[in-house]
Motif scaffolding. Structure first.
Motif, PDB file in Angstrom:
ATOM      1  N   ASP A 194       0.856  -1.183   0.000  1.00  0.00           N
ATOM      2  CA  ASP A 194       0.000   0.000   0.000  1.00  0.00           C
ATOM      3  C   ASP A 194       0.898   1.242   0.000  1.00  0.00           C
ATOM      4  OD1 ASP A 194      -1.611   2.214   0.841  1.00  0.00           O
ATOM      5  OD2 ASP A 194      -2.983   0.868   1.870  1.00  0.00           O
ATOM      6  N   PRO A 195       0.686   2.185  -0.916  1.00  0.00           N
ATOM      7  CA  PRO A 195       1.549   3.374  -0.958  1.00  0.00           C
ATOM      8  C   PRO A 195       1.568   4.179   0.332  1.00  0.00           C
ATOM      9  CG  PRO A 195       0.313   3.191  -2.995  1.00  0.00           C
ATOM     10  CD  PRO A 195      -0.257   2.157  -2.051  1.00  0.00           C
ATOM     11  N   ARG A 196       0.544   4.025   1.185  1.00  0.00           N
ATOM     12  CA  ARG A 196       0.555   4.730   2.469  1.00  0.00           C
ATOM     13  C   ARG A 196       1.430   3.997   3.490  1.00  0.00           C
ATOM     14  NH1 ARG A 196      -4.792   5.797   4.902  1.00  0.00           N
ATOM     15  NH2 ARG A 196      -4.232   7.955   5.421  1.00  0.00           N
ATOM     16  N   LEU A 197       1.882   2.796   3.156  1.00  0.00           N
ATOM     17  CA  LEU A 197       2.895   2.093   3.927  1.00  0.00           C
ATOM     18  C   LEU A 197       4.248   2.145   3.237  1.00  0.00           C
ATOM     19  CD1 LEU A 197       0.949  -1.079   5.124  1.00  0.00           C
ATOM     20  CD2 LEU A 197       2.136   0.532   6.617  1.00  0.00           C
ATOM     21  N   SER A 198       4.222   1.971   1.918  1.00  0.00           N
ATOM     22  CA  SER A 198       5.438   1.986   1.105  1.00  0.00           C
ATOM     23  C   SER A 198       5.319   3.099   0.081  1.00  0.00           C
ATOM     24  CB  SER A 198       5.625   0.640   0.395  1.00  0.00           C
ATOM     25  OG  SER A 198       5.876  -0.398   1.300  1.00  0.00           O
ATOM     26  N   PRO A 199       5.726   4.326   0.432  1.00  0.00           N
ATOM     27  CA  PRO A 199       5.558   5.440  -0.503  1.00  0.00           C
ATOM     28  C   PRO A 199       6.288   5.239  -1.823  1.00  0.00           C
ATOM     29  CG  PRO A 199       6.905   6.071   1.395  1.00  0.00           C
ATOM     30  CD  PRO A 199       6.285   4.756   1.720  1.00  0.00           C
ATOM     31  N   ALA A 200       7.276   4.343  -1.861  1.00  0.00           N
ATOM     32  CA  ALA A 200       7.953   4.048  -3.122  1.00  0.00           C
ATOM     33  C   ALA A 200       6.999   3.426  -4.135  1.00  0.00           C
ATOM     34  CB  ALA A 200       9.139   3.114  -2.882  1.00  0.00           C
ATOM     35  N   ARG A 201       5.884   2.878  -3.654  1.00  0.00           N
ATOM     36  CA  ARG A 201       4.901   2.259  -4.546  1.00  0.00           C
ATOM     37  C   ARG A 201       3.853   3.252  -5.031  1.00  0.00           C
ATOM     38  NH1 ARG A 201       5.923  -3.427  -4.830  1.00  0.00           N
ATOM     39  NH2 ARG A 201       7.910  -3.642  -3.734  1.00  0.00           N
ATOM     40  N   GLY A 202       3.968   4.505  -4.630  1.00  0.00           N
ATOM     41  CA  GLY A 202       2.999   5.515  -5.020  1.00  0.00           C
ATOM     42  C   GLY A 202       3.410   6.269  -6.270  1.00  0.00           C
ATOM     43  N   ASP A 203       2.531   7.153  -6.725  1.00  0.00           N
ATOM     44  CA  ASP A 203       2.790   8.038  -7.859  1.00  0.00           C
ATOM     45  C   ASP A 203       3.567   9.244  -7.343  1.00  0.00           C
ATOM     46  OD1 ASP A 203       2.806   9.665 -10.066  1.00  0.00           O
ATOM     47  OD2 ASP A 203       0.625   9.937 -10.156  1.00  0.00           O
ATOM     48  N   LEU A 204       4.788   9.418  -7.805  1.00  0.00           N
ATOM     49  CA  LEU A 204       5.652  10.474  -7.285  1.00  0.00           C
ATOM     50  C   LEU A 204       5.655  11.737  -8.141  1.00  0.00           C
ATOM     51  CD1 LEU A 204       8.724   8.307  -6.168  1.00  0.00           C
ATOM     52  CD2 LEU A 204       6.695   8.970  -4.873  1.00  0.00           C
ATOM     53  N   ARG A 205       4.953  11.712  -9.243  1.00  0.00           N
ATOM     54  CA  ARG A 205       4.960  12.879 -10.124  1.00  0.00           C
ATOM     55  C   ARG A 205       4.335  14.089  -9.424  1.00  0.00           C
ATOM     56  NH1 ARG A 205       1.841  10.103 -15.005  1.00  0.00           N
ATOM     57  NH2 ARG A 205       0.736   9.359 -13.146  1.00  0.00           N
ATOM     58  N   GLY A 206       5.066  15.186  -9.433  1.00  0.00           N
ATOM     59  CA  GLY A 206       4.531  16.427  -8.891  1.00  0.00           C
ATOM     60  C   GLY A 206       4.613  16.578  -7.392  1.00  0.00           C
ATOM     61  N   VAL A 207       5.291  15.638  -6.692  1.00  0.00           N
ATOM     62  CA  VAL A 207       5.454  15.847  -5.256  1.00  0.00           C
ATOM     63  C   VAL A 207       6.523  16.908  -5.024  1.00  0.00           C
ATOM     64  CG1 VAL A 207       4.710  13.511  -4.670  1.00  0.00           C
ATOM     65  CG2 VAL A 207       7.150  13.995  -4.942  1.00  0.00           C
ATOM     66  N   ARG A 263      19.536   1.922   4.065  1.00  0.00           N
ATOM     67  CA  ARG A 263      20.304   2.755   3.125  1.00  0.00           C
ATOM     68  C   ARG A 263      19.802   2.640   1.692  1.00  0.00           C
ATOM     69  NH1 ARG A 263      25.573   0.073   2.498  1.00  0.00           N
ATOM     70  NH2 ARG A 263      24.428  -1.043   0.855  1.00  0.00           N
ATOM     71  N   ASP A 264      19.677   1.427   1.190  1.00  0.00           N
ATOM     72  CA  ASP A 264      19.332   1.241  -0.212  1.00  0.00           C
ATOM     73  C   ASP A 264      17.899   1.651  -0.515  1.00  0.00           C
ATOM     74  OD1 ASP A 264      21.884   0.303  -0.542  1.00  0.00           O
ATOM     75  OD2 ASP A 264      21.329  -1.809  -0.683  1.00  0.00           O
ATOM     76  N   ALA A 265      17.001   1.486   0.460  1.00  0.00           N
ATOM     77  CA  ALA A 265      15.619   1.914   0.238  1.00  0.00           C
ATOM     78  C   ALA A 265      15.547   3.424   0.077  1.00  0.00           C
ATOM     79  CB  ALA A 265      14.734   1.460   1.390  1.00  0.00           C
ATOM     80  N   GLY A 266      16.295   4.157   0.901  1.00  0.00           N
ATOM     81  CA  GLY A 266      16.323   5.608   0.774  1.00  0.00           C
ATOM     82  C   GLY A 266      16.958   6.061  -0.520  1.00  0.00           C
ATOM     83  N   THR A 267      18.061   5.394  -0.894  1.00  0.00           N
ATOM     84  CA  THR A 267      18.735   5.724  -2.149  1.00  0.00           C
ATOM     85  C   THR A 267      17.824   5.460  -3.343  1.00  0.00           C
ATOM     86  OG1 THR A 267      20.874   5.169  -1.161  1.00  0.00           O
ATOM     87  CG2 THR A 267      20.763   5.236  -3.559  1.00  0.00           C
ATOM     88  N   ALA A 268      17.136   4.323  -3.309  1.00  0.00           N
ATOM     89  CA  ALA A 268      16.224   3.993  -4.402  1.00  0.00           C
ATOM     90  C   ALA A 268      15.081   4.997  -4.488  1.00  0.00           C
ATOM     91  CB  ALA A 268      15.670   2.579  -4.207  1.00  0.00           C
ATOM     92  N   TYR A 269      14.600   5.462  -3.343  1.00  0.00           N
ATOM     93  CA  TYR A 269      13.499   6.429  -3.354  1.00  0.00           C
ATOM     94  C   TYR A 269      13.950   7.742  -3.993  1.00  0.00           C
ATOM     95  CZ  TYR A 269       9.165   8.633  -1.846  1.00  0.00           C
ATOM     96  OH  TYR A 269       7.937   9.256  -1.826  1.00  0.00           O
ATOM     97  N   ALA A 270      15.156   8.158  -3.677  1.00  0.00           N
ATOM     98  CA  ALA A 270      15.678   9.369  -4.324  1.00  0.00           C
ATOM     99  C   ALA A 270      15.735   9.183  -5.835  1.00  0.00           C
ATOM    100  CB  ALA A 270      17.059   9.698  -3.762  1.00  0.00           C
ATOM    101  N   GLY A 271      16.131   7.985  -6.281  1.00  0.00           N
ATOM    102  CA  GLY A 271      16.163   7.704  -7.715  1.00  0.00           C
ATOM    103  C   GLY A 271      14.779   7.729  -8.339  1.00  0.00           C
ATOM    104  N   LEU A 272      13.786   7.209  -7.631  1.00  0.00           N
ATOM    105  CA  LEU A 272      12.415   7.241  -8.139  1.00  0.00           C
ATOM    106  C   LEU A 272      11.889   8.670  -8.228  1.00  0.00           C
ATOM    107  CD1 LEU A 272      10.925   4.231  -6.138  1.00  0.00           C
ATOM    108  CD2 LEU A 272      11.339   4.311  -8.604  1.00  0.00           C
ATOM    109  N   LEU A 303      20.336  13.995  -2.863  1.00  0.00           N
ATOM    110  CA  LEU A 303      20.654  12.806  -2.075  1.00  0.00           C
ATOM    111  C   LEU A 303      22.033  12.977  -1.461  1.00  0.00           C
ATOM    112  CD1 LEU A 303      20.217   9.817  -1.186  1.00  0.00           C
ATOM    113  CD2 LEU A 303      21.297   9.164  -3.363  1.00  0.00           C
ATOM    114  N   ARG A 304      22.114  12.730  -0.168  1.00  0.00           N
ATOM    115  CA  ARG A 304      23.411  12.702   0.511  1.00  0.00           C
ATOM    116  C   ARG A 304      23.579  11.332   1.162  1.00  0.00           C
ATOM    117  NH1 ARG A 304      24.405  16.296  -2.222  1.00  0.00           N
ATOM    118  NH2 ARG A 304      25.305  18.341  -1.724  1.00  0.00           N
ATOM    119  N   ALA A 305      24.622  10.626   0.763  1.00  0.00           N
ATOM    120  CA  ALA A 305      24.954   9.322   1.327  1.00  0.00           C
ATOM    121  C   ALA A 305      26.204   9.486   2.177  1.00  0.00           C
ATOM    122  CB  ALA A 305      25.179   8.300   0.215  1.00  0.00           C
TER     123      ALA A 305
END
Length: 321
Positions: free
Chosen positions: A238-251, A265-274, A284-286
């Motif tokens: 559910d995008p309200r649990l996993s925001p990576a599964r939501g529509d990110l356009r225009g946020v 670490r990788d979940a945050g990095t992947a979210y920045a990529g999405l 993104l700062r790692a």
């Protein structure tokens, strides 16, 4: 007797390695072996009790507030660093949706208020397992809406500027990312989202979950325990649990910070990529050598403090373009 303590990577910041050694010698039981109530007491001991009140950034004003929520009034705390019109940052604390409160993140909120030159509203959302998903999300969304509607109202005592942002660390970063999508859907404009080592995908087993599964403060069994308490029977996709599964356009634009020795670490990095793929401006700062929770560890580690300083400066640019 065989020592089963995992060997720490030599690339770990030595001051954080010393902190982890101190915590190991203190003999705190892991959260996943405790009740939620006992885990909350232990987390406060690690955060509030180990804190030197004399090192807290001074504020012009710190006051209690309440926000009307879907099931109850939501306690909050408002931090104002200086007089005058300022942006308002709605902050959601970390703690796996199970532990943490206004006091455990007092230092983080004071630091962000000072460094971002913003009024910070820290939100004491409902915790699991007493209140499972979507209680925390419902509270977070209600709080952000209220701030967005009252930011310029003198009676509310917020920043006074229409500039409003959201942010959080860990589970709070998850809530901030979800809220950014919700407010976008409602046509509300935010200035930015600050995501500190956020939990953005509760489904994908990213490599860092295995690489940093034990020994670095947040471990895999504790993550599983948090999810058991919070998610319940809900679909973790559910995008309200996993925001990576939501529509990110225009946020709203984002600053995302991750740590080398963090299971998330990788979940945050992947979210920045999405976000970037969706056309959202993102920084993104790692941070090498750091661990989960470093935003509250500057008093123990110069490297952690340098990261906190940089993050504050980066987000300040979004709030004060």
């Amino acid at each position: 007797m065989t020592d089963t303590t995992p060997a720490l990577d030599p690339a770990l910041d030595p001051e954080l390695a010393a902190l982890l050694g101190f915590l190991a010698e203190a003999g705190y039981p892991p959260m996943w072996e405790q009740s939620a109530a006992d885990a909350r007491v232990g987390f406060r001991a690690l955060t509030v009790d180990l804190r030197d009140p004399g090192l807290l950034p001074e504020m012009l004003e710190v006051r209690a507030a309440t926000i009307a929520g879907p099931e109850r009034d939501i306690p909050a705390r408002v931090y104002r660093p200086r007089p005058g019109e300022l942006p308002t940052l709605v902050f959601f604390h970390g703690g796996g949706w199970v532990v943490g409160d206004l006091d455990t993140h007092d230092l983080t909120c004071r630091t962000l208020a000072r460094d971002c030159e913003a009024v910070v509203v820290s939100v004491d959302y409902r915790l699991a397992p007493e209140h499972r998903f979507p209680a925390a999300v419902d509270d977070a969304e209600a709080a952000a809406r209220w701030v967005a509607e009252h930011a310029t109202d003198p009676a509310a005592g917020l920043g006074g500027s229409p500039v409003v942002a959201v942010g959080g660390d860990s589970a709070g970063g998850n809530l901030a990312a979800v809220v950014a999508q919700t407010l976008r859907d409602e046509g509300r404009t935010l200035a930015g989202q600050l995501l500190l080592y956020p939990a953005t995908d509760l489904v994908t087993a990213h490599p860092s979950l295995a690489e940093n599964a034990e020994g670095y403060f947040l471990d895999a069994p504790t993550i599983s325990w948090f999810l058991e308490q919070y998610v319940g029977d809900a679909d973790p996709a559910d995008p309200r649990l996993s925001p990576a599964r939501g529509d990110l356009r225009g946020v709203t634009p984002a600053v995302v910070a991750v740590a080398q020795f963090d299971p998330l670490r990788d979940a945050g990095t992947a979210y920045a990529g999405l976000l970037e793929a969706a056309g959202v401006p993102v920084t993104l700062r790692a941070y090498p050598g750091l661990i989960h929770g470093f935003a509250d560890m500057g008093r123990f580690s110069r490297a952690a403090q340098a990261a906190v300083d940089e993050i504050g400066a980066l987000f300040r640019r979004l709030l004060h373009p």
